[in-house]
Design an enzyme around this catalytic site. Structure first.
Site, short mmCIF file in Angstrom:
data_model
loop_
_atom_site.label_atom_id
_atom_site.label_comp_id
_atom_site.label_asym_id
_atom_site.label_seq_id
_atom_site.Cartn_x
_atom_site.Cartn_y
_atom_site.Cartn_z
N CYS A 1 3.53 8.24 0.94
CA CYS A 1 4.07 7.31 1.93
C CYS A 1 4.10 5.94 1.25
O CYS A 1 3.08 5.46 0.78
CB CYS A 1 3.11 7.35 3.11
N CYS B 1 4.48 -5.30 15.85
CA CYS B 1 3.95 -4.32 16.81
C CYS B 1 2.44 -4.57 16.98
O CYS B 1 1.74 -4.76 15.99
CB CYS B 1 4.21 -2.89 16.32
N GLU C 1 0.80 -1.22 0.00
CA GLU C 1 0.00 0.00 0.00
C GLU C 1 0.83 1.26 0.00
O GLU C 1 1.97 1.28 0.46
CB GLU C 1 -0.84 0.06 1.27
N CYS D 1 5.56 -7.34 7.50
CA CYS D 1 6.63 -6.88 8.40
C CYS D 1 6.85 -7.96 9.45
O CYS D 1 5.92 -8.62 9.88
CB CYS D 1 6.21 -5.58 9.08
N CYS E 1 -1.23 2.65 6.85
CA CYS E 1 -0.89 1.56 5.94
C CYS E 1 -1.14 0.19 6.57
O CYS E 1 -1.01 0.00 7.75
CB CYS E 1 0.56 1.67 5.51
N CYS F 1 -0.32 -2.42 15.04
CA CYS F 1 -0.11 -2.16 13.60
C CYS F 1 -0.74 -3.25 12.73
O CYS F 1 -0.49 -4.44 12.93
CB CYS F 1 1.39 -2.06 13.34
N1 SAH Z 1 8.19 0.08 10.28
C1 SAH Z 1 8.40 1.48 10.36
C2 SAH Z 1 7.67 2.27 9.31
C3 SAH Z 1 6.27 1.88 8.97
S1 SAH Z 1 5.04 2.17 10.17
C4 SAH Z 1 8.10 1.99 11.75
O1 SAH Z 1 7.51 1.26 12.52
O2 SAH Z 1 8.48 3.11 12.04
C5 SAH Z 1 4.77 3.91 10.06
C6 SAH Z 1 4.31 4.56 11.35
O3 SAH Z 1 2.93 4.22 11.63
C7 SAH Z 1 5.12 4.12 12.56
O4 SAH Z 1 5.43 5.21 13.39
C8 SAH Z 1 4.13 3.19 13.25
O5 SAH Z 1 4.47 3.01 14.58
C9 SAH Z 1 2.82 3.89 13.00
N2 SAH Z 1 1.63 3.08 13.21
C10 SAH Z 1 1.42 1.80 12.86
N3 SAH Z 1 0.18 1.40 13.22
C11 SAH Z 1 -0.41 2.47 13.80
C12 SAH Z 1 -1.69 2.68 14.38
N4 SAH Z 1 -2.60 1.71 14.44
N5 SAH Z 1 -1.95 3.91 14.91
C13 SAH Z 1 -1.04 4.90 14.85
N6 SAH Z 1 0.18 4.76 14.31
C14 SAH Z 1 0.50 3.54 13.80
FE1 SF4 Z 2 6.43 -3.20 11.30
FE2 SF4 Z 2 4.15 -1.97 11.80
FE3 SF4 Z 2 5.95 -2.21 13.74
FE4 SF4 Z 2 6.43 -0.56 11.67
S1 SF4 Z 2 4.80 -0.35 13.20
S2 SF4 Z 2 7.84 -2.05 12.59
S3 SF4 Z 2 5.41 -1.68 10.01
S4 SF4 Z 2 4.86 -3.90 12.72
#
Ligand code: SAH
Ligand code: SF4
Length: 344
Positions: A104, A115, A91, A111, A332, A118
């Site tokens: 973006c 997390c 995406e 991944c 995303c 996410c």
């Molecule tokens: N993997 C990298 C980049 C992709 S995620 C990282 O984790 O930084 C991009 C951003 O979106 C990151 O700051 C991540 O923590 C945040 N993110 C992911 N899921 C989210 C959610 N449900 N609500 C708010 N921020 C989120």
């Molecule tokens: Fe991976 Fe999502 Fe964590 Fe970024 S926030 S490192 S995309 S699992």
């Protein structure tokens, strides 16, 4: 295995073609076709049939073809689902700011980092993207809207520093005149804190922005939502962040998703202030998007304000980020999730 010709720079392409018995100047011709969005080698009408046949047999033209588009009704945000050459999906999100268009993009299909908040982290991991596939996401969005994109964030699906070599290749390529010529100052990488790669990246002294996903001010809270913290705890992430600032003289950003009752208390705000005290940084507070079924709720407006005020009083630069495209789930990982479930 076919060679990913669109990830090569000019000198690599020259070496590749001359090694295979073709003239040096053909490389520039091929690159010009790539820049003009050639979709097949047959489009490359000024290169000899023999070279076209060689390229068809040995190389491929990477793509990120837009297969689904969601346009926000409340702002200009557009979300894309791209299909890659092997059928995988990633995406991207296009946002319009006063200073221009920002996209973006994704760096991996899925991944590994897991997390808990996410959507991408919940979807497992399939593979890393090549440099050309990152560029193709930008270019496909430009062609969709008919405008040039000025800013790029590696903040879509995937962890950029878990795909380090391809990401560095992407940065060098996309900023060159042979490609989209987007300056490094207009590109930001977001990482969950892969400490050794953060240091490698700082050593390169590129003028590219770095954003660190912190989301908690102490190891106990951070390990609860970000498993990577058990490998690289906060103290190491902060030390590597300071190293980046020292090496590049650039401000660093920290992302902090405000999750009600999880990381949004006054104490969390005070700990965060102490942690970042004296650092050249900015904190982006983002009300969490509840997408993973983990039951996370956005912090209330009152808590968001209290949190940002504590940081401000401690002299920490912080803003609550306006969430663009909230009606199209612009974080995303969500479009793909819904698409796979058959909801869109
Ligand atoms: N993997 C990298 C980049 C992709 S995620 C990282 O984790 O930084 C991009 C951003 O979106 C990151 O700051 C991540 O923590 C945040 N993110 C992911 N899921 C989210 C959610 N449900 N609500 C708010 N921020 C989120
Ligand atoms: Fe991976 Fe999502 Fe964590 Fe970024 S926030 S490192 S995309 S699992």
């Amino acid at each position: 295995m076919l060679t990913d010709i669109k990830s090569m720079n000019l000198s690599e392409l020259i070496a590749y073609l001359t090694d295979n018995g073709f003239e040096k100047f053909r490389a520039k011709q091929v690159l010009t076709w790539i820049k003009q969005d050639a979709r097949s080698f047959d489009d490359m009408t000024n290169i000899p049939a023999k070279l076209r046949e060689f390229l068809k047999k040995n190389t491929y033209l990477a793509k990120a073809q837009i297969v689904r588009v969601q346009r926000s009704k409340i702002d200009d945000t557009i979300k894309y689902l791209y299909q890659l050459y092997d059928g995988e999906y990633v995406e991207g999100v296009l946002m319009r700011y006063h200073h221009g268009l920002s996209v973006c993009i994704s760096t991996q299909v899925g991944c590994k980092m897991g997390c808990t908040f996410c959507a991408t982290g919940k979807s497992g991991f399939s593979r890393s993207l090549t440099a050309s596939e990152m560029i193709a996401q930008i270019r496909s969005a430009e062609l969709d809207v008919g405008e040039r994109i000025s800013n790029v964030g590696l903040m879509g699906m995937g962890e950029p520093f878990d795909n380090y070599d391809n990401v560095i290749r992407f940065l060098k390529l996309v900023s060159s005149e042979d490609s989209l010529h987007i300056g490094m100052r207009h590109i930001t990488i977001s990482t969950c804190g892969i400490v050794p790669r953060m240091r490698d990246f700082a050593d390169l002294q590129l003028q590219c922005g770095l954003s660190v996903s912190l989301h908690a001010p102490d190891d106990e809270a951070r390990s609860r939502t970000m498993p990577i913290n058990r490998r690289y705890p906060i103290a190491e992430v902060i030390a590597a962040s300071k190293y980046y600032v020292d090496k590049t003289n650039r401000r660093i950003s920290f992302e902090y998703a405000l999750i009600s009752g999880e990381n949004d208390s006054d104490n969390h705000a005070r700990s965060l202030s102490e942690l970042l005290s004296g650092m050249l940084c900015h904190v982006n507070l983002i009300p969490v998007n509840n997408v993973t079924g983990a039951g996370y709720q956005k912090s209330t407006l009152k808590r968001q304000n209290a949190f940002v005020n504590i940081l401000a009083q401690a002299g920490i630069n912080a803003t609550v980020r306006r969430t663009l495209g909230s009606d199209i789930d612009a974080s995303c990982g969500q479009l793909k999730r819904n698409f796979m479930k058959g909801d869109v």
